[in-house]
Design an enzyme around this catalytic site. Structure first.
Site, short mmCIF file in Angstrom:
data_model
loop_
_atom_site.label_atom_id
_atom_site.label_comp_id
_atom_site.label_asym_id
_atom_site.label_seq_id
_atom_site.Cartn_x
_atom_site.Cartn_y
_atom_site.Cartn_z
N VAL A 97 0.86 -1.18 0.00
CA VAL A 97 0.00 0.00 0.00
C VAL A 97 0.90 1.23 0.00
CG1 VAL A 97 -1.83 1.25 1.21
CG2 VAL A 97 -1.75 -1.25 1.31
N CYS A 98 0.60 2.18 -0.88
CA CYS A 98 1.32 3.45 -0.90
C CYS A 98 2.83 3.22 -1.11
CB CYS A 98 1.02 4.22 0.37
SG CYS A 98 1.43 5.97 0.35
N SER A 99 3.66 3.85 -0.30
CA SER A 99 5.10 3.74 -0.47
C SER A 99 5.66 2.42 0.05
CB SER A 99 5.81 4.91 0.23
OG SER A 99 5.47 4.95 1.60
N GLY A 100 4.79 1.51 0.50
CA GLY A 100 5.24 0.16 0.79
C GLY A 100 5.87 -0.49 -0.43
N THR A 117 2.10 3.44 -6.85
CA THR A 117 2.32 3.92 -5.49
C THR A 117 1.61 5.26 -5.37
OG1 THR A 117 4.01 4.35 -3.79
CG2 THR A 117 4.48 5.13 -6.02
#
Length: 313
Positions: A97-100, A117
Protein backbone atom coordinates in the site's frame (compact mmCIF):
# COMPACT_ATOMS: atom_id res chain seq x y z
CA UNK A 1 -8.40 -19.64 7.31
CA UNK A 2 -6.46 -17.56 4.81
CA UNK A 3 -3.53 -15.99 6.68
CA UNK A 4 -2.74 -12.32 6.04
CA UNK A 5 0.44 -10.73 7.41
CA UNK A 6 0.48 -6.93 7.54
CA UNK A 7 4.08 -5.68 7.66
CA UNK A 8 4.71 -2.41 9.51
CA UNK A 9 7.77 -0.46 10.68
CA UNK A 10 8.55 2.68 12.66
CA UNK A 11 6.97 5.60 10.82
CA UNK A 12 4.36 3.56 8.93
CA UNK A 13 1.15 5.23 7.74
CA UNK A 14 -1.56 4.03 10.11
CA UNK A 15 -4.40 4.04 7.57
CA UNK A 16 -2.30 1.90 5.21
CA UNK A 17 -2.65 -0.76 7.89
CA UNK A 18 -6.01 -0.16 9.55
CA UNK A 19 -8.06 0.41 6.38
CA UNK A 20 -7.17 -2.89 4.65
CA UNK A 21 -7.09 -4.72 8.00
CA UNK A 22 -10.70 -3.75 8.72
CA UNK A 23 -11.82 -4.79 5.22
CA UNK A 24 -10.50 -8.32 5.76
CA UNK A 25 -11.86 -8.50 9.30
CA UNK A 26 -15.35 -7.48 8.19
CA UNK A 27 -15.61 -10.64 6.08
CA UNK A 28 -14.81 -12.98 8.97
CA UNK A 29 -12.83 -15.17 6.57
CA UNK A 30 -9.23 -14.19 7.29
CA UNK A 31 -6.67 -14.66 10.04
CA UNK A 32 -4.98 -11.24 10.10
CA UNK A 33 -1.71 -10.58 11.92
CA UNK A 34 0.35 -7.41 12.22
CA UNK A 35 4.08 -8.16 12.10
CA UNK A 36 7.31 -6.18 12.36
CA UNK A 37 11.05 -6.83 12.53
CA UNK A 38 10.83 -6.56 16.34
CA UNK A 39 7.74 -7.65 18.31
CA UNK A 40 6.12 -5.01 20.47
CA UNK A 41 4.77 -1.47 20.02
CA UNK A 42 5.48 0.19 16.67
CA UNK A 43 4.84 3.92 16.27
CA UNK A 44 3.10 5.22 13.15
CA UNK A 45 3.98 8.53 11.46
CA UNK A 46 1.04 10.13 13.30
CA UNK A 47 2.13 8.77 16.67
CA UNK A 48 -0.32 5.88 16.91
CA UNK A 49 1.19 2.86 18.68
CA UNK A 50 0.33 -0.56 17.27
CA UNK A 51 1.42 -3.81 18.90
CA UNK A 52 3.08 -6.08 16.34
CA UNK A 53 4.10 -9.70 16.43
CA UNK A 54 7.54 -10.79 15.31
CA UNK A 55 8.14 -11.98 11.76
CA UNK A 56 6.55 -15.45 11.49
CA UNK A 57 8.73 -18.38 10.44
CA UNK A 58 5.98 -19.85 8.29
CA UNK A 59 5.18 -16.67 6.36
CA UNK A 60 1.56 -16.12 5.27
CA UNK A 61 -0.83 -16.72 2.38
CA UNK A 62 -0.95 -12.98 1.68
CA UNK A 63 1.73 -10.49 2.70
CA UNK A 64 0.78 -6.79 2.66
CA UNK A 65 3.41 -4.10 3.26
CA UNK A 66 2.29 -0.72 4.57
CA UNK A 67 3.86 2.54 3.44
CA UNK A 68 4.85 5.61 5.39
CA UNK A 69 7.60 8.10 6.12
CA UNK A 70 9.79 5.41 7.68
CA UNK A 71 9.95 3.24 4.57
CA UNK A 72 13.48 4.33 3.59
CA UNK A 73 14.84 3.21 6.97
CA UNK A 74 12.87 -0.03 6.67
CA UNK A 75 14.52 -0.68 3.31
CA UNK A 76 17.89 -0.73 5.10
CA UNK A 77 16.72 -3.37 7.59
CA UNK A 78 18.30 -6.54 6.16
CA UNK A 79 16.34 -8.81 8.47
CA UNK A 80 13.06 -7.32 7.25
CA UNK A 81 13.97 -7.38 3.54
CA UNK A 82 15.34 -10.91 3.88
CA UNK A 83 12.12 -12.10 5.51
CA UNK A 84 10.03 -10.42 2.82
CA UNK A 85 12.00 -12.14 0.07
CA UNK A 86 11.51 -15.54 1.69
CA UNK A 87 7.86 -14.93 2.62
CA UNK A 88 6.97 -13.77 -0.90
CA UNK A 89 8.39 -17.00 -2.26
CA UNK A 90 5.98 -19.00 -0.10
CA UNK A 91 2.95 -16.70 -0.25
CA UNK A 92 0.09 -16.96 -2.67
CA UNK A 93 0.45 -13.24 -3.31
CA UNK A 94 2.34 -10.19 -2.07
CA UNK A 95 1.00 -6.64 -1.93
CA UNK A 96 1.93 -3.12 -0.91
CA UNK A 97 0.00 0.00 0.00
CA UNK A 98 1.32 3.45 -0.90
CA UNK A 99 5.10 3.74 -0.47
CA UNK A 100 5.24 0.16 0.79
CA UNK A 101 6.17 -0.47 -2.84
CA UNK A 102 9.66 0.82 -2.01
CA UNK A 103 10.18 -2.02 0.46
CA UNK A 104 9.07 -4.61 -2.09
CA UNK A 105 11.25 -2.98 -4.74
CA UNK A 106 14.26 -3.12 -2.42
CA UNK A 107 13.94 -6.91 -2.30
CA UNK A 108 13.85 -7.15 -6.10
CA UNK A 109 10.30 -8.50 -6.07
CA UNK A 110 9.09 -5.68 -8.34
CA UNK A 111 11.83 -5.97 -10.99
CA UNK A 112 10.22 -6.17 -14.42
CA UNK A 113 6.75 -5.59 -13.04
CA UNK A 114 4.24 -2.80 -13.56
CA UNK A 115 3.37 -1.21 -10.21
CA UNK A 116 1.81 1.86 -8.63
CA UNK A 117 2.32 3.92 -5.49
CA UNK A 118 1.20 7.28 -4.14
CA UNK A 119 1.29 9.83 -6.96
CA UNK A 120 3.65 12.09 -4.98
CA UNK A 121 6.22 9.27 -4.82
CA UNK A 122 6.11 8.30 -8.50
CA UNK A 123 9.31 10.00 -9.60
CA UNK A 124 11.28 8.82 -6.57
CA UNK A 125 10.25 5.19 -7.07
CA UNK A 126 11.06 5.30 -10.78
CA UNK A 127 14.48 6.87 -10.26
CA UNK A 128 15.46 4.71 -7.28
CA UNK A 129 14.42 1.41 -8.89
CA UNK A 130 14.83 1.72 -12.69
CA UNK A 131 13.99 -1.96 -13.26
CA UNK A 132 10.46 -1.31 -12.03
CA UNK A 133 7.77 0.02 -14.39
CA UNK A 134 5.93 2.69 -12.42
CA UNK A 135 2.42 3.78 -13.42
CA UNK A 136 0.77 6.11 -10.93
CA UNK A 137 -2.48 6.65 -12.77
CA UNK A 138 -4.36 3.56 -11.46
CA UNK A 139 -5.33 3.23 -7.82
CA UNK A 140 -4.09 -0.36 -7.77
CA UNK A 141 -2.35 -2.75 -10.16
CA UNK A 142 -2.13 -6.53 -10.27
CA UNK A 143 0.92 -7.96 -12.02
CA UNK A 144 0.89 -11.71 -11.58
CA UNK A 145 0.98 -12.55 -7.88
CA UNK A 146 2.06 -9.02 -6.89
CA UNK A 147 -0.49 -6.30 -6.14
CA UNK A 148 0.38 -2.66 -5.47
CA UNK A 149 -1.87 0.27 -4.61
CA UNK A 150 -1.83 4.03 -4.45
CA UNK A 151 -1.83 5.97 -1.21
CA UNK A 152 -3.81 5.71 2.00
CA UNK A 153 -7.51 4.98 1.26
CA UNK A 154 -6.61 3.16 -1.98
CA UNK A 155 -5.39 0.35 0.27
CA UNK A 156 -9.05 -0.33 1.14
CA UNK A 157 -9.90 -0.64 -2.55
CA UNK A 158 -6.97 -3.03 -2.90
CA UNK A 159 -8.18 -5.10 0.05
CA UNK A 160 -11.69 -5.30 -1.40
CA UNK A 161 -10.22 -6.46 -4.70
CA UNK A 162 -8.27 -9.17 -2.89
CA UNK A 163 -11.43 -10.26 -1.07
CA UNK A 164 -13.31 -10.36 -4.37
CA UNK A 165 -10.47 -12.40 -5.91
CA UNK A 166 -10.82 -14.91 -3.05
CA UNK A 167 -14.55 -15.03 -2.42
CA UNK A 168 -16.38 -13.26 -5.24
CA UNK A 169 -18.24 -10.01 -5.74
CA UNK A 170 -21.00 -10.51 -3.18
CA UNK A 171 -18.64 -10.98 -0.22
CA UNK A 172 -16.63 -7.92 -1.26
CA UNK A 173 -19.83 -5.95 -1.80
CA UNK A 174 -21.13 -6.83 1.66
CA UNK A 175 -17.86 -5.70 3.26
CA UNK A 176 -17.89 -2.44 1.30
CA UNK A 177 -21.51 -1.77 2.26
CA UNK A 178 -20.82 -2.39 5.96
CA UNK A 179 -17.94 0.09 5.78
CA UNK A 180 -20.13 2.66 3.94
CA UNK A 181 -17.90 2.46 0.88
CA UNK A 182 -20.71 1.40 -1.50
CA UNK A 183 -18.32 -0.37 -3.89
CA UNK A 184 -14.61 -0.63 -4.42
CA UNK A 185 -13.15 1.49 -7.18
CA UNK A 186 -11.78 -0.51 -10.12
CA UNK A 187 -8.00 -0.71 -10.19
CA UNK A 188 -7.79 0.91 -13.61
CA UNK A 189 -9.45 4.04 -12.29
CA UNK A 190 -7.24 7.06 -11.93
CA UNK A 191 -6.03 7.98 -8.44
CA UNK A 192 -8.19 11.10 -8.96
CA UNK A 193 -11.04 9.24 -10.66
CA UNK A 194 -14.76 8.80 -10.02
CA UNK A 195 -14.87 8.18 -6.29
CA UNK A 196 -16.79 6.17 -3.76
CA UNK A 197 -19.99 8.13 -4.37
CA UNK A 198 -20.47 6.32 -7.70
CA UNK A 199 -23.10 3.64 -7.01
CA UNK A 200 -22.99 0.56 -9.25
CA UNK A 201 -26.09 0.50 -11.51
CA UNK A 202 -28.19 -2.66 -11.41
CA UNK A 203 -29.14 -2.89 -15.10
CA UNK A 204 -27.15 -3.06 -18.32
CA UNK A 205 -28.72 0.03 -19.98
CA UNK A 206 -27.83 2.27 -17.03
CA UNK A 207 -24.35 0.71 -16.74
CA UNK A 208 -23.82 1.51 -20.44
CA UNK A 209 -24.71 5.14 -19.79
CA UNK A 210 -22.38 5.36 -16.78
CA UNK A 211 -19.50 3.81 -18.73
CA UNK A 212 -20.11 6.15 -21.67
CA UNK A 213 -19.94 9.23 -19.44
CA UNK A 214 -16.87 8.01 -17.56
CA UNK A 215 -15.04 7.10 -20.78
CA UNK A 216 -15.51 10.58 -22.28
CA UNK A 217 -16.57 13.19 -19.71
CA UNK A 218 -16.47 15.98 -22.29
CA UNK A 219 -18.63 14.18 -24.85
CA UNK A 220 -22.21 14.91 -25.90
CA UNK A 221 -24.20 13.82 -22.86
CA UNK A 222 -27.57 15.52 -23.16
CA UNK A 223 -30.54 13.54 -21.88
CA UNK A 224 -31.43 12.74 -25.51
CA UNK A 225 -27.91 11.44 -26.24
CA UNK A 226 -27.84 9.30 -23.10
CA UNK A 227 -31.34 7.97 -23.75
CA UNK A 228 -30.23 6.84 -27.19
CA UNK A 229 -27.19 5.13 -25.64
CA UNK A 230 -29.44 3.25 -23.22
CA UNK A 231 -32.13 2.44 -25.79
CA UNK A 232 -34.73 4.13 -23.61
CA UNK A 233 -36.97 7.15 -23.88
CA UNK A 234 -35.60 10.28 -22.18
CA UNK A 235 -38.34 10.14 -19.55
CA UNK A 236 -37.74 6.44 -18.86
CA UNK A 237 -33.97 6.99 -18.64
CA UNK A 238 -34.43 9.89 -16.21
CA UNK A 239 -36.52 7.74 -13.89
CA UNK A 240 -34.39 4.58 -14.06
CA UNK A 241 -31.04 6.37 -13.84
CA UNK A 242 -32.11 8.37 -10.79
CA UNK A 243 -33.45 5.24 -9.12
CA UNK A 244 -30.32 3.15 -9.73
CA UNK A 245 -27.56 5.75 -9.36
CA UNK A 246 -29.17 8.04 -6.80
CA UNK A 247 -29.02 11.23 -8.84
CA UNK A 248 -30.37 12.51 -12.17
CA UNK A 249 -28.25 11.97 -15.31
CA UNK A 250 -27.37 15.67 -15.62
CA UNK A 251 -26.07 15.80 -12.04
CA UNK A 252 -24.01 12.66 -12.63
CA UNK A 253 -22.48 14.08 -15.81
CA UNK A 254 -21.53 17.28 -14.01
CA UNK A 255 -19.94 15.37 -11.15
CA UNK A 256 -17.85 13.20 -13.47
CA UNK A 257 -16.76 16.29 -15.38
CA UNK A 258 -15.76 18.07 -12.18
CA UNK A 259 -13.60 15.11 -11.13
CA UNK A 260 -12.03 15.00 -14.58
CA UNK A 261 -11.29 18.71 -14.20
CA UNK A 262 -9.72 17.99 -10.82
CA UNK A 263 -7.35 15.45 -12.37
CA UNK A 264 -6.37 17.88 -15.11
CA UNK A 265 -5.82 20.72 -12.64
CA UNK A 266 -3.65 18.53 -10.43
CA UNK A 267 -1.54 17.10 -13.23
CA UNK A 268 -1.09 19.90 -15.77
CA UNK A 269 -1.19 23.57 -16.66
CA UNK A 270 -4.08 23.63 -19.13
CA UNK A 271 -5.89 26.99 -18.85
CA UNK A 272 -9.28 26.83 -17.17
CA UNK A 273 -11.08 28.17 -20.25
CA UNK A 274 -9.55 25.50 -22.48
CA UNK A 275 -10.26 22.84 -19.88
CA UNK A 276 -13.89 23.95 -19.68
CA UNK A 277 -14.35 23.60 -23.44
CA UNK A 278 -12.66 20.19 -23.54
CA UNK A 279 -14.74 18.76 -20.70
CA UNK A 280 -18.10 19.99 -21.91
CA UNK A 281 -18.67 22.89 -19.52
CA UNK A 282 -18.70 25.40 -22.37
CA UNK A 283 -17.25 28.35 -20.46
CA UNK A 284 -14.69 28.81 -17.72
CA UNK A 285 -17.29 30.46 -15.53
CA UNK A 286 -19.58 27.42 -15.75
CA UNK A 287 -16.66 25.21 -14.75
CA UNK A 288 -15.76 27.49 -11.85
CA UNK A 289 -19.31 27.48 -10.48
CA UNK A 290 -19.67 23.70 -10.76
CA UNK A 291 -16.22 23.08 -9.29
CA UNK A 292 -16.79 25.37 -6.33
CA UNK A 293 -20.22 23.87 -5.69
CA UNK A 294 -18.86 20.31 -5.54
CA UNK A 295 -15.29 20.70 -4.28
CA UNK A 296 -15.65 23.85 -2.19
CA UNK A 297 -12.70 25.73 -3.69
CA UNK A 298 -11.95 27.57 -6.91
CA UNK A 299 -10.13 25.62 -9.68
CA UNK A 300 -7.10 27.90 -9.35
CA UNK A 301 -6.84 27.24 -5.59
CA UNK A 302 -7.19 23.51 -6.16
CA UNK A 303 -4.32 23.53 -8.66
CA UNK A 304 -2.11 25.48 -6.27
CA UNK A 305 -2.74 22.97 -3.48
CA UNK A 306 -1.50 20.10 -5.62
CA UNK A 307 1.53 22.06 -6.71
CA UNK A 308 2.39 22.64 -3.05
CA UNK A 309 1.95 18.93 -2.28
CA UNK A 310 4.30 17.95 -5.12
CA UNK A 311 6.92 20.44 -4.01
CA UNK A 312 6.93 18.99 -0.48
CA UNK A 313 6.55 15.30 -1.39
Amino acid sequence: MHRVAFVIFDGFQSLDLTGPFEVFQYTGRYDCRVVAAEPGPVRSSSGLLVHAEGLPDGGADTVIVSGGRGVEAACRDERLTGWLTAAAGKARRTASVCSGAFLLAETGLLDGRRVTTHWARERQLRETYPRVTVDCDPIFIRDGDVWTSAGVTAGMDLALALVEDDHGHEVAYDAAREMVMFLRRPGSQSQFGVSLWAVRPKSDPIRDVVQTVQADPGGRHSIADLAECAGLSPRHLQRRFTGEVGMPPAAYVERVRVEAAGRALAEGDEPVEALARRLGFGTGETLRRAFHRQVGVAPSDYRERFRALKEHA
